[in-house]
Design a protein around this motif. Sequence first.
Motif, PDB file in Angstrom:
ATOM      1  N   THR A  60      56.400 -20.077  33.837  1.00  0.00           N
ATOM      2  CA  THR A  60      56.633 -18.775  34.456  1.00  0.00           C
ATOM      3  C   THR A  60      55.315 -18.200  34.967  1.00  0.00           C
ATOM      4  O   THR A  60      54.236 -18.530  34.457  1.00  0.00           O
ATOM      5  CB  THR A  60      57.280 -17.795  33.464  1.00  0.00           C
ATOM      6  N   ALA A  61      55.397 -17.366  35.967  1.00  0.00           N
ATOM      7  CA  ALA A  61      54.244 -16.627  36.493  1.00  0.00           C
ATOM      8  C   ALA A  61      54.769 -15.387  37.184  1.00  0.00           C
ATOM      9  O   ALA A  61      55.851 -15.395  37.772  1.00  0.00           O
ATOM     10  CB  ALA A  61      53.428 -17.481  37.466  1.00  0.00           C
ATOM     11  N   SER A  62      53.986 -14.307  37.106  1.00  0.00           N
ATOM     12  CA  SER A  62      54.389 -13.038  37.707  1.00  0.00           C
ATOM     13  C   SER A  62      53.287 -12.511  38.624  1.00  0.00           C
ATOM     14  O   SER A  62      52.114 -12.824  38.445  1.00  0.00           O
ATOM     15  CB  SER A  62      54.675 -11.986  36.628  1.00  0.00           C
ATOM     16  N   ALA A  63      53.698 -11.697  39.582  1.00  0.00           N
ATOM     17  CA  ALA A  63      52.753 -10.972  40.431  1.00  0.00           C
ATOM     18  C   ALA A  63      53.111  -9.491  40.362  1.00  0.00           C
ATOM     19  O   ALA A  63      54.277  -9.115  40.516  1.00  0.00           O
ATOM     20  CB  ALA A  63      52.810 -11.461  41.871  1.00  0.00           C
ATOM     21  N   ILE A  64      52.095  -8.670  40.108  1.00  0.00           N
ATOM     22  CA  ILE A  64      52.268  -7.228  40.021  1.00  0.00           C
ATOM     23  C   ILE A  64      51.774  -6.617  41.332  1.00  0.00           C
ATOM     24  O   ILE A  64      50.627  -6.856  41.723  1.00  0.00           O
ATOM     25  CB  ILE A  64      51.472  -6.650  38.840  1.00  0.00           C
ATOM     26  N   ALA A  78      48.036  -8.501  45.054  1.00  0.00           N
ATOM     27  CA  ALA A  78      48.936  -9.179  44.113  1.00  0.00           C
ATOM     28  C   ALA A  78      48.158  -9.499  42.844  1.00  0.00           C
ATOM     29  O   ALA A  78      47.271 -10.358  42.858  1.00  0.00           O
ATOM     30  CB  ALA A  78      49.501 -10.445  44.736  1.00  0.00           C
ATOM     31  N   GLY A  79      48.484  -8.808  41.755  1.00  0.00           N
ATOM     32  CA  GLY A  79      47.858  -9.090  40.474  1.00  0.00           C
ATOM     33  C   GLY A  79      48.650 -10.147  39.735  1.00  0.00           C
ATOM     34  O   GLY A  79      49.770  -9.900  39.289  1.00  0.00           O
ATOM     35  N   VAL A  80      48.097 -11.349  39.624  1.00  0.00           N
ATOM     36  CA  VAL A  80      48.801 -12.452  38.982  1.00  0.00           C
ATOM     37  C   VAL A  80      48.652 -12.334  37.469  1.00  0.00           C
ATOM     38  O   VAL A  80      47.545 -12.137  36.956  1.00  0.00           O
ATOM     39  CB  VAL A  80      48.261 -13.806  39.472  1.00  0.00           C
ATOM     40  N   ALA A  81      49.751 -12.445  36.754  1.00  0.00           N
ATOM     41  CA  ALA A  81      49.730 -12.264  35.297  1.00  0.00           C
ATOM     42  C   ALA A  81      50.868 -13.063  34.667  1.00  0.00           C
ATOM     43  O   ALA A  81      51.773 -13.546  35.348  1.00  0.00           O
ATOM     44  CB  ALA A  81      49.879 -10.782  34.950  1.00  0.00           C
ATOM     45  N   GLY A  82      50.813 -13.189  33.340  1.00  0.00           N
ATOM     46  CA  GLY A  82      51.899 -13.820  32.604  1.00  0.00           C
ATOM     47  C   GLY A  82      52.123 -15.274  32.958  1.00  0.00           C
ATOM     48  O   GLY A  82      53.257 -15.763  32.932  1.00  0.00           O
ATOM     49  N   VAL A  83      51.039 -16.005  33.266  1.00  0.00           N
ATOM     50  CA  VAL A  83      51.161 -17.416  33.624  1.00  0.00           C
ATOM     51  C   VAL A  83      51.260 -18.234  32.334  1.00  0.00           C
ATOM     52  O   VAL A  83      50.327 -18.249  31.529  1.00  0.00           O
ATOM     53  CB  VAL A  83      49.962 -17.875  34.466  1.00  0.00           C
ATOM     54  N   ALA A  84      52.378 -18.900  32.124  1.00  0.00           N
ATOM     55  CA  ALA A  84      52.605 -19.604  30.857  1.00  0.00           C
ATOM     56  C   ALA A  84      53.515 -20.803  31.072  1.00  0.00           C
ATOM     57  O   ALA A  84      54.385 -20.792  31.951  1.00  0.00           O
ATOM     58  CB  ALA A  84      53.222 -18.664  29.823  1.00  0.00           C
ATOM     59  N   THR A  85      53.331 -21.830  30.246  1.00  0.00           N
ATOM     60  CA  THR A  85      54.116 -23.063  30.334  1.00  0.00           C
ATOM     61  C   THR A  85      54.638 -23.438  28.956  1.00  0.00           C
ATOM     62  O   THR A  85      53.958 -23.262  27.938  1.00  0.00           O
ATOM     63  CB  THR A  85      53.251 -24.220  30.883  1.00  0.00           C
ATOM     64  N   HIS A  86      55.840 -23.971  28.925  1.00  0.00           N
ATOM     65  CA  HIS A  86      56.420 -24.515  27.693  1.00  0.00           C
ATOM     66  C   HIS A  86      55.470 -25.573  27.132  1.00  0.00           C
ATOM     67  O   HIS A  86      54.922 -26.384  27.887  1.00  0.00           O
ATOM     68  CB  HIS A  86      57.775 -25.141  28.041  1.00  0.00           C
ATOM     69  N   PRO A  87      55.229 -25.597  25.818  1.00  0.00           N
ATOM     70  CA  PRO A  87      54.251 -26.550  25.258  1.00  0.00           C
ATOM     71  C   PRO A  87      54.588 -28.008  25.525  1.00  0.00           C
ATOM     72  O   PRO A  87      53.689 -28.861  25.539  1.00  0.00           O
ATOM     73  CB  PRO A  87      54.244 -26.227  23.759  1.00  0.00           C
ATOM     74  N   ASP A 108      53.531 -13.002  52.224  1.00  0.00           N
ATOM     75  CA  ASP A 108      54.544 -12.680  53.231  1.00  0.00           C
ATOM     76  C   ASP A 108      55.014 -11.231  53.127  1.00  0.00           C
ATOM     77  O   ASP A 108      55.454 -10.646  54.121  1.00  0.00           O
ATOM     78  CB  ASP A 108      55.746 -13.621  53.101  1.00  0.00           C
ATOM     79  N   GLU A 109      54.926 -10.659  51.927  1.00  0.00           N
ATOM     80  CA  GLU A 109      55.311  -9.259  51.738  1.00  0.00           C
ATOM     81  C   GLU A 109      54.197  -8.283  52.131  1.00  0.00           C
ATOM     82  O   GLU A 109      54.376  -7.077  52.039  1.00  0.00           O
ATOM     83  CB  GLU A 109      55.704  -9.015  50.280  1.00  0.00           C
ATOM     84  N   GLY A 110      53.048  -8.822  52.529  1.00  0.00           N
ATOM     85  CA  GLY A 110      51.989  -7.944  53.010  1.00  0.00           C
ATOM     86  C   GLY A 110      50.875  -7.658  52.035  1.00  0.00           C
ATOM     87  O   GLY A 110      50.180  -6.648  52.175  1.00  0.00           O
ATOM     88  N   HIS A 111      50.669  -8.546  51.057  1.00  0.00           N
ATOM     89  CA  HIS A 111      49.569  -8.381  50.109  1.00  0.00           C
ATOM     90  C   HIS A 111      48.425  -9.297  50.533  1.00  0.00           C
ATOM     91  O   HIS A 111      48.472 -10.501  50.286  1.00  0.00           O
ATOM     92  CB  HIS A 111      50.016  -8.719  48.684  1.00  0.00           C
ATOM     93  N   PRO A 112      47.371  -8.748  51.157  1.00  0.00           N
ATOM     94  CA  PRO A 112      46.282  -9.600  51.648  1.00  0.00           C
ATOM     95  C   PRO A 112      45.234  -9.954  50.592  1.00  0.00           C
ATOM     96  O   PRO A 112      44.326 -10.736  50.860  1.00  0.00           O
ATOM     97  CB  PRO A 112      45.648  -8.746  52.750  1.00  0.00           C
ATOM     98  N   LEU A 113      45.344  -9.371  49.386  1.00  0.00           N
ATOM     99  CA  LEU A 113      44.396  -9.625  48.313  1.00  0.00           C
ATOM    100  C   LEU A 113      45.137 -10.079  47.063  1.00  0.00           C
ATOM    101  O   LEU A 113      46.324  -9.795  46.884  1.00  0.00           O
ATOM    102  CB  LEU A 113      43.598  -8.358  47.976  1.00  0.00           C
ATOM    103  N   SER A 114      44.418 -10.771  46.192  1.00  0.00           N
ATOM    104  CA  SER A 114      44.995 -11.153  44.900  1.00  0.00           C
ATOM    105  C   SER A 114      43.883 -11.195  43.861  1.00  0.00           C
ATOM    106  O   SER A 114      42.731 -11.517  44.177  1.00  0.00           O
ATOM    107  CB  SER A 114      45.679 -12.522  44.993  1.00  0.00           C
ATOM    108  N   ALA A 115      44.231 -10.874  42.612  1.00  0.00           N
ATOM    109  CA  ALA A 115      43.261 -10.917  41.521  1.00  0.00           C
ATOM    110  C   ALA A 115      43.975 -11.319  40.239  1.00  0.00           C
ATOM    111  O   ALA A 115      45.208 -11.201  40.133  1.00  0.00           O
ATOM    112  CB  ALA A 115      42.573  -9.566  41.340  1.00  0.00           C
ATOM    113  N   LEU A 116      43.204 -11.781  39.269  1.00  0.00           N
ATOM    114  CA  LEU A 116      43.787 -12.228  37.996  1.00  0.00           C
ATOM    115  C   LEU A 116      42.693 -12.357  36.949  1.00  0.00           C
ATOM    116  O   LEU A 116      41.506 -12.332  37.246  1.00  0.00           O
ATOM    117  CB  LEU A 116      44.524 -13.562  38.177  1.00  0.00           C
TER     118      LEU A 116
END
Length: 399
Positions: A60-64, A78-87, A108-116
């Motif tokens: 799973t992964a999320s963008a805020i 786009a703040g990327v968070a909650g990046v996790a994988t099943h063990p 595509d939704e218009g977020h020209p920046l990202s951070a994490l």
Amino acid sequence: MTIRRVLADERLSTSFPLQAYAFESSPITDSRAGEFRAYLPYNDGNRTLVVEKDGVTLATASAIPMRQNLRGRVQTMAGVAGVATHPLARRQGHIRALLRQLLDEMRDEGHPLSALWPFRPSFYERFGYVGLPKARTASFAVADLASLLRADLPGEVVWERIGTGYPTWREFTERCLRDRHGFALFPEYRAVALRDRDEHWLLTARAGGTVTGAVTYRIDEHGGTLTAEDLLTTDPYARMSLLQFLARHVDQVTTARVRIPVDELPELWLTDLDVHVEARMTRPDSSPPMARLLSVDALAGLPVGAGRVRVKLTGDRWLAGSHLLDGTTGTLQVVTGPAATAVAPPVATLTSAGLSALAYGVLDPVEVSLRGLGDVPVDAATELRRLFPRQLPYLFADF
């Protein structure tokens, strides 16, 4: 295997359990699992993707949807968070697939920046992210602030619970967003968690009725430590007023720990202040933040120096092609297509991480070359240095 977006209550059985396993003590108790539902409203506007196979969530992964100040202009991020994988599904490429789709959708939704905040910076560098400065922590004996108790400072300080003072806090951080390079803010639906938990005190410095400084803090125990979050101030009076308030705790706590931006110099706050300043980087729990451009449109219109250079962007899914960056008017013009190659300024070949490092002001053009983030000849380095002078970003938002 499929990738899909999950909404609302679906998170309880898909993304939340994986995130809890990745970032919290485990196994969690049934009562702790019951707290997930209370956390749902603070994720309502997130874009959360999951990888599934045979009904099992593998990653799973999320963008805020956030906002960030890039060199004086506030843009969506786009703040990327909650990046996790099943063990049992790790190192199988699931996160790479998720991040590609997640950033595709946010761009595509218009977020020209990202951070994490990365679990491993080298992994995200391959996705075009570059490291930003990490906030420092200043630790000192409260008794060393004693001289401030005699200081006659203008204005006043207001002390209240964050649950009560949240509107004041939010308004002040909005002002910081407008004024400070790199500063970022959560959307309101996420930010109100601070108000709802109501686990911090809020201290504000005010002059003429205007808030000039603010900090949230907690005290662990009598004789213990006062732990403050980011010390946000607009002038030295505000900083000294907040520190003077801490000095009044000399008979209550022994130590104060305050998070500060990288351009704060606590060793110069007071004479004879015995202070320890630390920025500790460890994997996987304490890496510095990272950021990147998702579109060259993020650069258009920025206030810049009078440089002129053509950049060839390579090796990236989102940034590509040849672009003329022209700052001769003091505002950056980004020219793409045939017009970008019609003139012959110096040329630099950059990866997305290289261009992002220059835009955020964290690396000199020579360092970009030395880090393997591009090929920058001497003449192009001169122009890039004029366009993007060194400027330390302060990524306030803690993911």
